[in-house]
Design a protein around this motif. Structure first.
Motif, PDB file in Angstrom:
ATOM      1  N   LEU A   1       0.918  -1.123   0.059  1.00  0.00           N
ATOM      2  CA  LEU A   1       0.191  -0.192   0.162  1.00  0.00           C
ATOM      3  C   LEU A   1       0.894   1.176  -0.123  1.00  0.00           C
ATOM      4  O   LEU A   1       1.889   1.324   0.617  1.00  0.00           O
ATOM      5  CB  LEU A   1      -0.734   0.008   1.306  1.00  0.00           C
ATOM      6  CG  LEU A   1      -2.029  -0.948   1.457  1.00  0.00           C
ATOM      7  CD1 LEU A   1      -2.750  -1.031   2.538  1.00  0.00           C
ATOM      8  CD2 LEU A   1      -3.130  -0.666   0.156  1.00  0.00           C
TER       9      LEU A   1
ATOM     10  N   LEU B   1      -8.571   4.517   3.228  1.00  0.00           N
ATOM     11  CA  LEU B   1      -8.257   3.912   2.026  1.00  0.00           C
ATOM     12  C   LEU B   1      -9.563   3.878   1.030  1.00  0.00           C
ATOM     13  O   LEU B   1     -10.579   3.492   1.444  1.00  0.00           O
ATOM     14  CB  LEU B   1      -7.648   2.523   2.393  1.00  0.00           C
ATOM     15  CG  LEU B   1      -6.332   2.454   2.971  1.00  0.00           C
ATOM     16  CD1 LEU B   1      -6.039   1.110   3.285  1.00  0.00           C
ATOM     17  CD2 LEU B   1      -5.240   3.228   2.090  1.00  0.00           C
TER      18      LEU B   1
ATOM     19  N   CYS C   1      -8.673   0.644  -3.743  1.00  0.00           N
ATOM     20  CA  CYS C   1      -7.267   0.119  -3.004  1.00  0.00           C
ATOM     21  C   CYS C   1      -7.212  -1.225  -2.729  1.00  0.00           C
ATOM     22  O   CYS C   1      -8.205  -1.969  -2.178  1.00  0.00           O
ATOM     23  CB  CYS C   1      -6.874   0.886  -1.896  1.00  0.00           C
ATOM     24  SG  CYS C   1      -5.280   0.872  -1.273  1.00  0.00           S
TER      25      CYS C   1
ATOM     26  N   VAL D   1      -4.960  -4.595  -1.591  1.00  0.00           N
ATOM     27  CA  VAL D   1      -3.965  -5.094  -0.530  1.00  0.00           C
ATOM     28  C   VAL D   1      -3.390  -6.442  -1.157  1.00  0.00           C
ATOM     29  O   VAL D   1      -3.855  -7.222  -1.604  1.00  0.00           O
ATOM     30  CB  VAL D   1      -4.336  -5.289   0.677  1.00  0.00           C
ATOM     31  CG1 VAL D   1      -3.601  -5.868   1.802  1.00  0.00           C
ATOM     32  CG2 VAL D   1      -5.178  -3.985   1.364  1.00  0.00           C
TER      33      VAL D   1
END
Length: 144
Positions: free
Chosen positions: A60, A85, A89, A91
């Motif tokens: 990230l 976030l 987004c 991960v």
């Protein structure tokens, strides 16, 4: 006669990542859930450690880290950062992390968390995050 040595607390950057009223938890093999965190290298600024940890552990890149204060738990001084976030987004697990999940604050319990994370949770960490998921501006969040 022995003299007890005083060891200064170890310093960590602990990051509260939020999205849609949920918080990101990570887990290492054989361990309970915790907030993303990393030990500060000698001379390293806490915000640099926070950004490094998010990148190495979860891939990230966060430019919106906000320092919200420090909390000492045991012999560890946690420099707490918060970031929001976006839904887009993603991960990617890395550097010892075997799982991550988004959890509602209400679902967090001391039995599911590592003892340090549970201790941080008991210090009203949820107050760092508005109900809309954006980090609050908190000038001082010091608890001993």
């Amino acid at each position: 006669m022995s003299v007890a040595k005083h060891h200064p607390p170890r310093a960590k950057a602990t990051i509260i990542c939020s999205r849609n009223d949920k918080v990101l938890l990570v887990r290492r093999k054989g361990a309970k859930w915790k907030f993303p965190s990393g030990v500060l290298a000698p001379g390293e600024a806490p915000i640099v450690a926070a950004a490094r940890e998010l990148w190495k552990a979860l891939a990230l890149h966060c430019s919106g880290l906000k320092a919200v204060g420090t909390v000492e738990v045991g012999n560890v001084l946690h420099h707490i950062f918060a970031t929001d976030l976006p839904d887009s987004c993603s991960v990617v697990l890395g550097r010892g992390i075997v799982a991550c999940k988004w959890a509602c604050w209400e679902d967090l319990s001391s039995t599911m968390l590592k003892p340090t994370a549970a201790a941080l949770l008991s210090r009203d960490l949820q107050e760092l995050v508005h109900h809309d998921g954006r980090p609050q501006s908190v000038s001082a969040f010091n608890t001993n």
